[in-house]
Write a protein that holds these residues in place. Structure first.
Motif, PDB file in Angstrom:
ATOM      1  N   THR A  76      -3.281  19.147   5.558  1.00 18.19           N
ATOM      2  CA  THR A  76      -1.906  19.650   5.603  1.00 18.19           C
ATOM      3  C   THR A  76      -1.080  19.042   4.472  1.00 18.19           C
ATOM      4  OG1 THR A  76      -1.026  17.861   6.976  1.00 18.19           O
ATOM      5  CG2 THR A  76      -2.039  19.746   8.130  1.00 18.19           C
ATOM      6  N   ASP A  77       0.019  19.687   4.164  1.00 15.38           N
ATOM      7  CA  ASP A  77       1.055  19.039   3.377  1.00 15.38           C
ATOM      8  C   ASP A  77       1.781  18.088   4.324  1.00 15.38           C
ATOM      9  OD1 ASP A  77       0.466  20.396   1.006  1.00 15.38           O
ATOM     10  OD2 ASP A  77       1.700  22.125   1.579  1.00 15.38           O
ATOM     11  N   GLY A  78       2.842  17.463   3.866  1.00 15.18           N
ATOM     12  CA  GLY A  78       3.581  16.557   4.734  1.00 15.18           C
ATOM     13  C   GLY A  78       4.087  17.284   5.966  1.00 15.18           C
ATOM     14  N   ALA A 115       6.892   8.040   5.601  1.00 20.29           N
ATOM     15  CA  ALA A 115       6.011   8.559   4.542  1.00 20.29           C
ATOM     16  C   ALA A 115       5.702  10.027   4.805  1.00 20.29           C
ATOM     17  CB  ALA A 115       4.713   7.750   4.489  1.00 20.29           C
ATOM     18  N   ALA A 116       5.168  10.700   3.790  1.00 20.89           N
ATOM     19  CA  ALA A 116       4.636  12.051   4.002  1.00 20.89           C
ATOM     20  C   ALA A 116       3.373  11.911   4.830  1.00 20.89           C
ATOM     21  CB  ALA A 116       4.343  12.714   2.664  1.00 20.89           C
ATOM     22  N   PHE A 117       3.339  12.553   6.000  1.00 21.75           N
ATOM     23  CA  PHE A 117       2.208  12.400   6.910  1.00 21.75           C
ATOM     24  C   PHE A 117       1.354  13.660   6.881  1.00 21.75           C
ATOM     25  CE2 PHE A 117      -0.063  12.684  10.878  1.00 21.75           C
ATOM     26  CZ  PHE A 117      -0.553  11.397  11.041  1.00 21.75           C
ATOM     27  N   HIS A 118       0.039  13.458   6.692  1.00 21.89           N
ATOM     28  CA  HIS A 118      -0.900  14.568   6.574  1.00 21.89           C
ATOM     29  C   HIS A 118      -1.976  14.479   7.649  1.00 21.89           C
ATOM     30  CE1 HIS A 118       0.497  15.127   2.307  1.00 21.89           C
ATOM     31  NE2 HIS A 118       0.664  13.822   2.411  1.00 21.89           N
ATOM     32  N   ASN A 119      -2.444  15.624   8.104  1.00 19.83           N
ATOM     33  CA  ASN A 119      -3.602  15.677   8.988  1.00 19.83           C
ATOM     34  C   ASN A 119      -4.764  16.249   8.194  1.00 19.83           C
ATOM     35  OD1 ASN A 119      -5.064  15.415  11.367  1.00 19.83           O
ATOM     36  ND2 ASN A 119      -4.527  17.464  12.085  1.00 19.83           N
ATOM     37  N   ILE A 165       0.833  -1.196   0.000  1.00 20.27           N
ATOM     38  CA  ILE A 165       0.000   0.000   0.000  1.00 20.27           C
ATOM     39  C   ILE A 165       0.873   1.253   0.000  1.00 20.27           C
ATOM     40  CG2 ILE A 165      -1.746   1.294   1.295  1.00 20.27           C
ATOM     41  CD1 ILE A 165      -2.728  -1.335   0.000  1.00 20.27           C
ATOM     42  N   THR A 166       0.540   2.197  -0.875  1.00 22.41           N
ATOM     43  CA  THR A 166       1.273   3.469  -0.934  1.00 22.41           C
ATOM     44  C   THR A 166       0.496   4.623  -0.306  1.00 22.41           C
ATOM     45  OG1 THR A 166       0.375   4.062  -3.121  1.00 22.41           O
ATOM     46  CG2 THR A 166       2.414   2.755  -3.074  1.00 22.41           C
ATOM     47  N   HIS A 167      -0.844   4.528  -0.259  1.00 23.65           N
ATOM     48  CA  HIS A 167      -1.677   5.608   0.262  1.00 23.65           C
ATOM     49  C   HIS A 167      -2.667   5.059   1.285  1.00 23.65           C
ATOM     50  CE1 HIS A 167       0.012   7.589  -3.236  1.00 23.65           C
ATOM     51  NE2 HIS A 167      -0.501   8.736  -2.833  1.00 23.65           N
ATOM     52  N   THR A 221       6.806  -0.155   9.518  1.00 23.45           N
ATOM     53  CA  THR A 221       8.001  -0.989   9.381  1.00 23.45           C
ATOM     54  C   THR A 221       8.754  -0.606   8.112  1.00 23.45           C
ATOM     55  OG1 THR A 221       6.928  -2.716   8.056  1.00 23.45           O
ATOM     56  CG2 THR A 221       6.750  -2.893  10.456  1.00 23.45           C
ATOM     57  N   PRO A 222      10.044  -0.914   8.040  1.00 26.68           N
ATOM     58  CA  PRO A 222      10.835  -0.599   6.833  1.00 26.68           C
ATOM     59  C   PRO A 222      10.319  -1.312   5.595  1.00 26.68           C
ATOM     60  CG  PRO A 222      12.271  -1.081   8.699  1.00 26.68           C
ATOM     61  CD  PRO A 222      10.883  -1.455   9.120  1.00 26.68           C
ATOM     62  N   GLY A 223       9.593  -2.430   5.772  1.00 25.93           N
ATOM     63  CA  GLY A 223       9.100  -3.182   4.620  1.00 25.93           C
ATOM     64  C   GLY A 223       7.870  -2.586   3.961  1.00 25.93           C
ATOM     65  N   MET A 224       7.296  -1.549   4.557  1.00 28.77           N
ATOM     66  CA  MET A 224       6.111  -0.919   3.965  1.00 28.77           C
ATOM     67  C   MET A 224       6.497  -0.041   2.782  1.00 28.77           C
ATOM     68  SD  MET A 224       3.907   0.156   7.353  1.00 28.77           S
ATOM     69  CE  MET A 224       3.265  -1.088   8.482  1.00 28.77           C
ATOM     70  N   HIS A 225       5.539   0.148   1.861  1.00 34.96           N
ATOM     71  CA  HIS A 225       5.747   0.955   0.665  1.00 34.96           C
ATOM     72  C   HIS A 225       5.017   2.297   0.738  1.00 34.96           C
ATOM     73  CE1 HIS A 225       6.819  -3.087  -0.652  1.00 34.96           C
ATOM     74  NE2 HIS A 225       7.425  -2.562  -1.697  1.00 34.96           N
ATOM     75  N   LEU A 226       4.559   2.685   1.910  1.00 35.72           N
ATOM     76  CA  LEU A 226       3.748   3.887   2.067  1.00 35.72           C
ATOM     77  C   LEU A 226       4.479   5.141   1.612  1.00 35.72           C
ATOM     78  CD1 LEU A 226       2.182   3.090   5.537  1.00 35.72           C
ATOM     79  CD2 LEU A 226       0.918   3.389   3.401  1.00 35.72           C
ATOM     80  N   ARG A 227       3.743   5.971   0.864  1.00 33.16           N
ATOM     81  CA  ARG A 227       4.260   7.267   0.435  1.00 33.16           C
ATOM     82  C   ARG A 227       3.488   8.415   1.078  1.00 33.16           C
ATOM     83  NH1 ARG A 227       3.661   8.381  -5.026  1.00 33.16           N
ATOM     84  NH2 ARG A 227       5.154  10.080  -4.677  1.00 33.16           N
ATOM     85  N   HIS A 228       2.179   8.212   1.317  1.00 35.25           N
ATOM     86  CA  HIS A 228       1.350   9.235   1.952  1.00 35.25           C
ATOM     87  C   HIS A 228       0.421   8.570   2.965  1.00 35.25           C
ATOM     88  CE1 HIS A 228       2.394  12.654  -0.711  1.00 35.25           C
ATOM     89  NE2 HIS A 228       2.591  11.698  -1.608  1.00 35.25           N
ATOM     90  N   VAL A 229       0.414   9.115   4.177  1.00 33.67           N
ATOM     91  CA  VAL A 229      -0.450   8.624   5.253  1.00 33.67           C
ATOM     92  C   VAL A 229      -1.264   9.793   5.770  1.00 33.67           C
ATOM     93  CG1 VAL A 229      -0.539   7.578   7.554  1.00 33.67           C
ATOM     94  CG2 VAL A 229       1.178   6.806   5.890  1.00 33.67           C
ATOM     95  N   LEU A 230      -2.589   9.594   5.904  1.00 32.50           N
ATOM     96  CA  LEU A 230      -3.479  10.656   6.379  1.00 32.50           C
ATOM     97  C   LEU A 230      -4.135  10.255   7.683  1.00 32.50           C
ATOM     98  CD1 LEU A 230      -3.441  10.973   3.150  1.00 32.50           C
ATOM     99  CD2 LEU A 230      -5.531  12.289   3.479  1.00 32.50           C
ATOM    100  N   ASN A 231      -4.147  11.176   8.629  1.00 30.95           N
ATOM    101  CA  ASN A 231      -4.943  11.027   9.837  1.00 30.95           C
ATOM    102  C   ASN A 231      -6.292  11.679   9.602  1.00 30.95           C
ATOM    103  OD1 ASN A 231      -5.256  10.766  12.975  1.00 30.95           O
ATOM    104  ND2 ASN A 231      -5.788  12.884  12.496  1.00 30.95           N
TER     105      ASN A 231
END
Length: 586
Positions: free
Chosen positions: A306-308, A288-292, A245-247, A261-271
């Motif tokens: 938010t942006d990252g 990952a780039a973390f957004h609220n 999962i990337t998003h 974990t390092p094995g994840m492929h996440l690029r963007h995570v949103l709360n």
């Protein structure tokens, strides 16, 4: 009054959701659009099935008529959404697991005659008459409501939430407002053909629409898994890794309970779905780039994003972000304790204006428009926010509405239903921590304090029969007398003091586990033959139970062990080397 408006855009030049999806179909019809545990649909398949559905919709419904969608986690649900948008018919998602009473209310208010549901062929959708358990005693054809006539063709969907009165509210959302929200998400989250979005939100919650459409409007892949694979913690961790999962957009509870974990492929995570804490940013911004994200059902899902975020910038609080979609944001000052305490900052109720504001509440008596002066669209959110250095920060709700594990719940609704049971005299529902000896600010459980002769098991069965599952409290506490303040109101601060802290050490593994379960559910008579989830166990209390089992020496115990145990006795008996007479607490 403080106001922040997004720069105006040329709506005529913007693409609708359907036009964006059509563009993706033309670009690569063989690319996978939807991936499920049993099948995958390409963009070509999605186009074919949704267009086929359109012909049935146009033949079997009239303009302005709402169509139900059976909310199963499969490709057919997504095809139905796209087909109904394409046919310019509004929809409402119905969860078969919700109470029949709740679903009958939705069907009746929206005059739903047809429901879209999947067939045995992946992605294929058929329109069937509204099932009789949802339709109730009305066997006549229901015609579209006249009070929505002027909006025919521009209604995207209806969605239900709980209002401060304790009654579910039906929100009517326009197509135009949804387009801008999706376009902004697609751009800000850099969604493209190689992206893979996990469909996390419940399908009757509007948050699912951003996940679904930012993906399909960008030619990306929507990954749908069984609900059991979304359990926060190790299970969700495995799902994110295994499906690359990337998003991801999920709740504060899920983000807190799950470790990256390092094995994840996440690029963007949103709360989304609740206040975000600095520790969550600290954890997820590493990979990952973390957004609220912030928004309301009444203002088309998301209004601020938010942006990252960097952990360093969030140590004193996590901002809500910049404007999403076509809306304006202002703060109305109120004479509240919050404004007094934060007098050095601008503080007040957040008000959303402009096209992102939904059309209004649909009631049995008519449409209640979200309108202000000169017929402008306005919605006071009921949220207190403060502004620091030009950024919004959430403070708290104006009313008692609470969020538990990402779900917005009105305690008054639960209290009202509880008191319908003739052996319940009074009930007060609060959001608290499962463990009373833990952080008092944690709210991972809904707790029902009540006065009356009914036993906790009887009250739970009553609430399960009348409420959607996420509204049923995890813990029940019966009191002989409710504590009251001097002015005659229930003393809610004193209620938690009546709960018994999680018990300390006992002689055996079984004694310790059963004592813990009794504390987590409020059932003093919990026994070996009980199923943990039938008596109130949930994702949050499961984590506490797992922690105790690991503490006792079952180092590799996981969520699956709890899920697979038909009874508490089965779980206890599976303890490695279990011999109850000689196993003692560590």
């Amino acid at each position: 009054m403080h106001r922040i408006n997004k720069e105006e855009t040329n709506v005529k030049e913007s693409m609708s959701i359907v036009e964006m999806i059509d563009h993706c179909v033309r670009m690569d019809p063989e690319h996978t659009a939807i991936e499920t545990p049993t099948a995958s649909l390409t963009y070509g398949d999605l186009d074919k099935e949704s267009r086929s559905l359109v012909s049935h919709i146009e033949r079997m419904t009239v303009p302005g008529e709402f169509v139900g969608i059976e909310g199963q986690r499969n490709a057919a649900t997504i095809v139905a959404m796209v087909g109904l948008l394409r046919a310019h018919r509004p929809f409402v998602v119905i969860d078969p697991r919700d109470s029949a009473e709740s679903n009958r209310s939705k069907i009746s208010r929206l005059r739903v005659n047809r429901v879209a549901q999947g067939t045995a062929n992946p992605g294929e959708v058929e329109l069937v008459p509204t099932p009789s358990p949802w339709r109730g005693h009305d066997t006549n054809q229901l015609t579209p409501r006249k009070d929505l006539h002027e909006f025919y063709g521009n209604i995207a969907y209806a969605i239900h939430t709980s209002g401060s009165t304790g009654e579910p509210k039906c929100v009517i959302v326009a197509r135009d407002s949804l387009n801008g929200v999706i376009t902004d998400h697609r751009r800000r989250l850099e969604v493209g053909p190689q992206s893979r979005t996990l469909q996390f939100a419940k399908l009757t919650f509007d948050g699912c629409l951003t996940e679904i459409f930012w993906t399909l409007c960008a030619g990306a892949r929507l990954v749908m898994v069984d609900e059991s694979a979304l359990t926060p913690g190790a299970v969700l961790q495995d799902t994110l890794t295994r499906h690359a999962i990337t998003h991801l957009k999920t709740t504060p509870f899920a983000l807190t309970a799950t470790e990256p974990t390092p094995g994840m492929h996440l690029r963007h995570v949103l709360n989304g779905g609740g206040a975000c804490r600095p520790a969550v940013v600290e954890k997820w911004a590493r990979i990952a780039a973390f957004h609220n994200a912030y928004g309301c059902t009444e203002t088309t899902i998301c209004n601020l994003l938010t942006d990252g975020l960097s952990p360093e910038a969030c140590r004193d609080g996590v901002p809500l972000g910049d404007v999403v979609g076509e809306c304006g944001v202002k703060i109305t000052r109120q004479k509240t304790d919050h404004a007094t305490e934060l007098s050095s900052d601008l503080c007040g109720e957040l008000v959303i204006t402009g096209k992102s504001v939904a059309i209004g509440y649909l009631t049995d008596d008519g449409l209640q428009r979200f309108s202000g002066p000169a017929d402008t669209q306005v919605y006071p959110t009921g949220d207190i926010v403060t502004v620091r250095d030009g950024q919004f920060f959430f403070v708290e709700r104006c009313d008692r509405q609470v969020k538990v594990r990402g779900y917005r719940i009105d305690p008054g609704e639960v209290e009202s239903v509880a008191c319908r049971l003739d052996t319940v005299v009074e009930a007060v529902v609060l959001a608290e921590s499962h463990a009373v000896d833990q952080d008092a600010e944690a709210t991972d459980a809904l707790v029902c304090y009540y006065q009356g002769a009914a036993g906790p098991r009887m009250l739970r069965r009553h609430l399960e029969a009348h409420l959607n599952p996420y509204k049923v409290p995890s813990l029940f506490k019966r009191l002989d007398i409710m504590p009251y303040t001097r002015n005659g109101k229930v003393d809610r601060h004193a209620l938690q003091a009546t709960r018994t802290p999680i018990a300390g050490e006992a002689a055996t593994v079984e004694a310790q586990v059963m004592s813990l379960v009794q504390s987590l559910t409020g059932l003093d008579d919990a026994h070996r033959n009980d199923n943990f989830f039938d008596i109130g166990g949930d994702s949050a209390s499961t984590l506490i139970l797992l922690g105790k089992l690991k503490e006792l020496g079952w180092t590799d115990v996981g969520v699956r062990d709890v899920l697979r145990a038909a009874t508490l006795g089965d779980l206890i008996d599976a303890f490695p080397g279990k011999e109850a007479e000689r196993l003692c607490a560590v």
